[in-house]
Design an enzyme around this catalytic site. Structure first.
Site, PDB file in Angstrom:
ATOM      1  N   SER A  11      36.329  29.012  32.288  1.00  0.00           N
ATOM      2  CA  SER A  11      37.251  28.854  31.160  1.00  0.00           C
ATOM      3  C   SER A  11      37.197  30.068  30.241  1.00  0.00           C
ATOM      4  CB  SER A  11      36.892  27.597  30.371  1.00  0.00           C
ATOM      5  OG  SER A  11      35.505  27.645  30.039  1.00  0.00           O
ATOM      6  N   GLY A  12      37.067  31.261  30.855  1.00  0.00           N
ATOM      7  CA  GLY A  12      37.149  32.498  30.079  1.00  0.00           C
ATOM      8  C   GLY A  12      38.612  32.840  29.841  1.00  0.00           C
ATOM      9  N   TRP A  14      40.856  34.637  31.700  1.00  0.00           N
ATOM     10  CA  TRP A  14      41.745  34.372  32.845  1.00  0.00           C
ATOM     11  C   TRP A  14      41.643  32.905  33.274  1.00  0.00           C
ATOM     12  CZ3 TRP A  14      46.017  34.833  34.996  1.00  0.00           C
ATOM     13  CH2 TRP A  14      46.271  34.908  36.365  1.00  0.00           C
ATOM     14  N   GLY A  15      40.456  32.349  33.202  1.00  0.00           N
ATOM     15  CA  GLY A  15      40.276  30.935  33.553  1.00  0.00           C
ATOM     16  C   GLY A  15      41.178  30.040  32.724  1.00  0.00           C
ATOM     17  N   PHE A  98      28.067  34.837  38.058  1.00  0.00           N
ATOM     18  CA  PHE A  98      27.676  33.438  37.848  1.00  0.00           C
ATOM     19  C   PHE A  98      28.021  32.524  39.029  1.00  0.00           C
ATOM     20  CE2 PHE A  98      28.813  34.898  33.381  1.00  0.00           C
ATOM     21  CZ  PHE A  98      27.505  35.255  33.079  1.00  0.00           C
ATOM     22  N   ALA A 154      45.355  38.779  31.772  1.00  0.00           N
ATOM     23  CA  ALA A 154      45.518  37.381  31.378  1.00  0.00           C
ATOM     24  C   ALA A 154      46.337  37.202  30.103  1.00  0.00           C
ATOM     25  CB  ALA A 154      44.139  36.747  31.222  1.00  0.00           C
ATOM     26  N   LYS A 206      39.287  47.708  42.582  1.00  0.00           N
ATOM     27  CA  LYS A 206      40.081  48.397  41.552  1.00  0.00           C
ATOM     28  C   LYS A 206      39.339  48.430  40.224  1.00  0.00           C
ATOM     29  CE  LYS A 206      41.299  44.644  39.246  1.00  0.00           C
ATOM     30  NZ  LYS A 206      41.126  44.367  37.808  1.00  0.00           N
ATOM     31  N   ARG A 270      40.210  45.614  30.497  1.00  0.00           N
ATOM     32  CA  ARG A 270      38.976  45.650  29.699  1.00  0.00           C
ATOM     33  C   ARG A 270      37.993  46.681  30.243  1.00  0.00           C
ATOM     34  NH1 ARG A 270      37.966  39.297  30.470  1.00  0.00           N
ATOM     35  NH2 ARG A 270      38.212  40.094  32.592  1.00  0.00           N
TER      36      ARG A 270
HETATM   37  P1  NAD Z   1      35.824  36.226  30.582  1.00  0.00           P
HETATM   38  O1  NAD Z   1      35.257  37.545  30.873  1.00  0.00           O
HETATM   39  O2  NAD Z   1      36.950  36.158  29.609  1.00  0.00           O
HETATM   40  O3  NAD Z   1      34.732  35.259  29.982  1.00  0.00           O
HETATM   41  C1  NAD Z   1      33.415  35.158  30.380  1.00  0.00           C
HETATM   42  C2  NAD Z   1      33.172  33.722  30.788  1.00  0.00           C
HETATM   43  O4  NAD Z   1      31.868  33.592  31.335  1.00  0.00           O
HETATM   44  C3  NAD Z   1      33.261  32.721  29.633  1.00  0.00           C
HETATM   45  O5  NAD Z   1      34.013  31.608  30.018  1.00  0.00           O
HETATM   46  C4  NAD Z   1      31.803  32.328  29.419  1.00  0.00           C
HETATM   47  O6  NAD Z   1      31.664  31.029  28.917  1.00  0.00           O
HETATM   48  C5  NAD Z   1      31.292  32.403  30.826  1.00  0.00           C
HETATM   49  N1  NAD Z   1      29.847  32.479  30.947  1.00  0.00           N
HETATM   50  C6  NAD Z   1      28.965  33.165  30.183  1.00  0.00           C
HETATM   51  N2  NAD Z   1      27.719  32.979  30.639  1.00  0.00           N
HETATM   52  C7  NAD Z   1      27.810  32.155  31.705  1.00  0.00           C
HETATM   53  C8  NAD Z   1      26.870  31.591  32.600  1.00  0.00           C
HETATM   54  N3  NAD Z   1      25.565  31.857  32.505  1.00  0.00           N
HETATM   55  N4  NAD Z   1      27.322  30.798  33.584  1.00  0.00           N
HETATM   56  C9  NAD Z   1      28.631  30.549  33.730  1.00  0.00           C
HETATM   57  N5  NAD Z   1      29.570  31.034  32.908  1.00  0.00           N
HETATM   58  C10 NAD Z   1      29.159  31.836  31.909  1.00  0.00           C
HETATM   59  O7  NAD Z   1      36.246  35.511  31.950  1.00  0.00           O
HETATM   60  P2  NAD Z   1      37.610  35.690  32.792  1.00  0.00           P
HETATM   61  O8  NAD Z   1      38.491  36.739  32.173  1.00  0.00           O
HETATM   62  O9  NAD Z   1      38.193  34.353  32.987  1.00  0.00           O
HETATM   63  O10 NAD Z   1      37.089  36.314  34.151  1.00  0.00           O
HETATM   64  C11 NAD Z   1      36.770  35.574  35.306  1.00  0.00           C
HETATM   65  C12 NAD Z   1      37.111  36.378  36.550  1.00  0.00           C
HETATM   66  O11 NAD Z   1      38.530  36.590  36.549  1.00  0.00           O
HETATM   67  C13 NAD Z   1      36.473  37.769  36.611  1.00  0.00           C
HETATM   68  O12 NAD Z   1      36.056  38.031  37.940  1.00  0.00           O
HETATM   69  C14 NAD Z   1      37.609  38.705  36.243  1.00  0.00           C
HETATM   70  O13 NAD Z   1      37.486  39.978  36.851  1.00  0.00           O
HETATM   71  C15 NAD Z   1      38.802  37.958  36.809  1.00  0.00           C
HETATM   72  N6  NAD Z   1      40.089  38.315  36.191  1.00  0.00           N
HETATM   73  C16 NAD Z   1      40.233  38.457  34.847  1.00  0.00           C
HETATM   74  C17 NAD Z   1      41.475  38.779  34.315  1.00  0.00           C
HETATM   75  C18 NAD Z   1      41.697  38.956  32.831  1.00  0.00           C
HETATM   76  O14 NAD Z   1      42.685  39.554  32.430  1.00  0.00           O
HETATM   77  N7  NAD Z   1      40.843  38.421  31.979  1.00  0.00           N
HETATM   78  C19 NAD Z   1      42.569  38.935  35.156  1.00  0.00           C
HETATM   79  C20 NAD Z   1      42.399  38.770  36.528  1.00  0.00           C
HETATM   80  C21 NAD Z   1      41.147  38.469  37.036  1.00  0.00           C
HETATM   81  P1  13P Z   2      39.953  43.860  33.401  1.00  0.00           P
HETATM   82  O1  13P Z   2      38.818  42.915  33.707  1.00  0.00           O
HETATM   83  O2  13P Z   2      39.587  45.295  33.469  1.00  0.00           O
HETATM   84  O3  13P Z   2      40.615  43.497  32.077  1.00  0.00           O
HETATM   85  O4  13P Z   2      41.050  43.630  34.518  1.00  0.00           O
HETATM   86  C1  13P Z   2      41.805  42.469  34.500  1.00  0.00           C
HETATM   87  C2  13P Z   2      42.480  42.267  35.809  1.00  0.00           C
HETATM   88  O5  13P Z   2      41.840  41.991  36.792  1.00  0.00           O
HETATM   89  C3  13P Z   2      43.951  42.440  35.844  1.00  0.00           C
HETATM   90  O6  13P Z   2      44.486  42.014  37.065  1.00  0.00           O
END
Ligand code: NAD
Ligand code: 13P
Length: 352
Positions: A11-12, A14-15, A98, A154, A206, A270
């Protein structure tokens, strides 16, 4: 009922957006159960309240996606076991470091007919060699795992700006179609590619190139240099993917998960943002420190992925073949200054 029930594990930033996309579709399509469970790694906010309680009260993830309503049918749940109990569609979307711990806790707790999809960009390196996150999920839980990757910052999808994504699947087209339906909206166009490794490696690698692009920005080297870094990076992404998995298809690199994700991440991600700051500070402040300060709990994937890739490269004797990937790791670990990102061209192998 025979309706599919969905749980989002994570639930970050992207979650939370993934939960919003999914929740709009489970309400609309009759073969999905309306409710979407979202497992939250519980934390206490500065107000003293639990994040889960605030999400369920306000329908917003105030910490990781403030200002966006998730949909009333999203239920935040801090209890991992409870969150997956009734679900047959598991969406993994946490930072990659994680996933293994989460899977260990899920063994024996999930439905036998469960299917998984990973939105996680990253990999693990085991004694036996590299292990993609979808493979880790598959092996630990004994279930099939597809992936969804793409040019998907996201915060932009949260406000319903048009974008595309790619579902990578192994061999069951019907399963892939079901995942496409779960995510597809008029502003989020999803297509399927039968190349799970290729799609996942694009999304993973990437992030390493984005770190390099951030160095270029921090050193103010301009657009041509950044474009060159992106091109060299894409070439290494393709070569590395194919050397690990000969089945990886060239066409995958032209899907949203390939060149498009590379572009958006190198422009607005990021990883780029924090590595720009790293270079501006001349490498004097660590990535961990900058991540904590600039991202407020969100996590970078590129620095650890660069280290994981480096381990694979050195183990296989491939370091010379991948000067960009290896230089990124050497900069991140303080062995080289950020300016080294453009000083490796003489190292390029002739065959490239
Ligand atoms: P995020 O980086 O926004 O947030 C971090 C998350 O990790 C939070 O939900 C936090 O509660 C959790 N966390 C912290 N410690 C933890 C632990 N010990 N155990 C489990 N969870 C813990 O997360 P996100 O952006 O949702 O990223 C998740 C995946 O999605 C990553 O692999 C990222 O590369 C990918 N992604 C992100 C984006 C984007 O724009 N944010 C886009 C595409 C893909
Ligand atoms: P960043 O984690 O660098 O923000 O990339 C997000 C992503 O995966 C976009 O598709």
């Amino acid at each position: 009922t025979h309706r599919s029930k969905v749980t989002v594990i994570g639930s970050g930033n992207w979650g939370s957006v993934a939960a919003k996309l999914i929740a709009s579709n489970t309400l609309r399509l009759r073969f999905f159960h309306d409710e979407v469970r979202m497992w939250v790694y519980e934390e206490t906010l500065p107000s003293g309240e639990k994040l889960t309680d605030v999400i369920n009260r306000t329908n917003e993830n105030v910490k990781y996606l403030p200002g966006i309503k998730l949909g009333q049918n999203v239920v935040a749940d801090p209890d991992l076991e409870n969150a997956v109990r009734d679900s047959n569609m598991l969406v993994f979307v946490t930072p990659h470091q994680f996933v293994e711990g989460i899977c260990k806790r899920l063994v024996g707790k999930i439905r036998e007919d469960a299917e998984a999809i990973s939105l996680v960009k990253g990999m693990e390196v085991k004694m036996e060699g590299p292990c993609m996150i979808s493979t880790l999920i598959s092996q630990q839980l004994g279930i099939n795992c597809s992936v969804l990757m793409g040019a998907n910052i996201a915060n932009e999808i949260a406000v319903e700006k048009f974008s595309e994504a790619t579902v990578g699947y192994r061999n069951n087209r019907e399963v892939a179609e079901r995942w496409v339906q779960l995510f597809y909206t008029p502003y989020f166009i999803v297509t399927a590619a039968q190349d799970v490794e290729g799609v996942e490696l694009c999304g993973t690698l990437k992030n390493v190139v984005a770190i390099a692009a951030g160095f270029v920005d921090g050193l103010e080297m301009g657009n041509n240099t950044k474009a060159a870094i992106m091109r060299l990076g894409l070439r290494e992404m393709k070569a590395f993917s194919k050397m690990l998995f000969p089945s990886v298809k060239d066409s995958t690199f032209f899907e949203s998960c390939g060149v498009a994700d590379l572009i958006t991440t190198c422009l607005g991600g990021r990883n780029r943002k924090v590595s720009e700051a790293y270079a501006r500070n001349g490498g004097k402040r660590s990535f961990d420190e900058l991540e904590a300060e600039m991202l407020q709990g969100q996590k970078l994937q590129g620095v650890s992925t660069a280290s994981e890739v480096y381990e694979v490269l050195s183990h296989r004797g491939w370091l010379e073949l991948f000067p960009l990937f290896s230089t990124v790791h050497e900069i991140c670990s303080g062995l080289l200054p950020p300016s080294a990102i453009v000083e490796y061209s003489e190292k390029l192998p002739r065959s490239f």
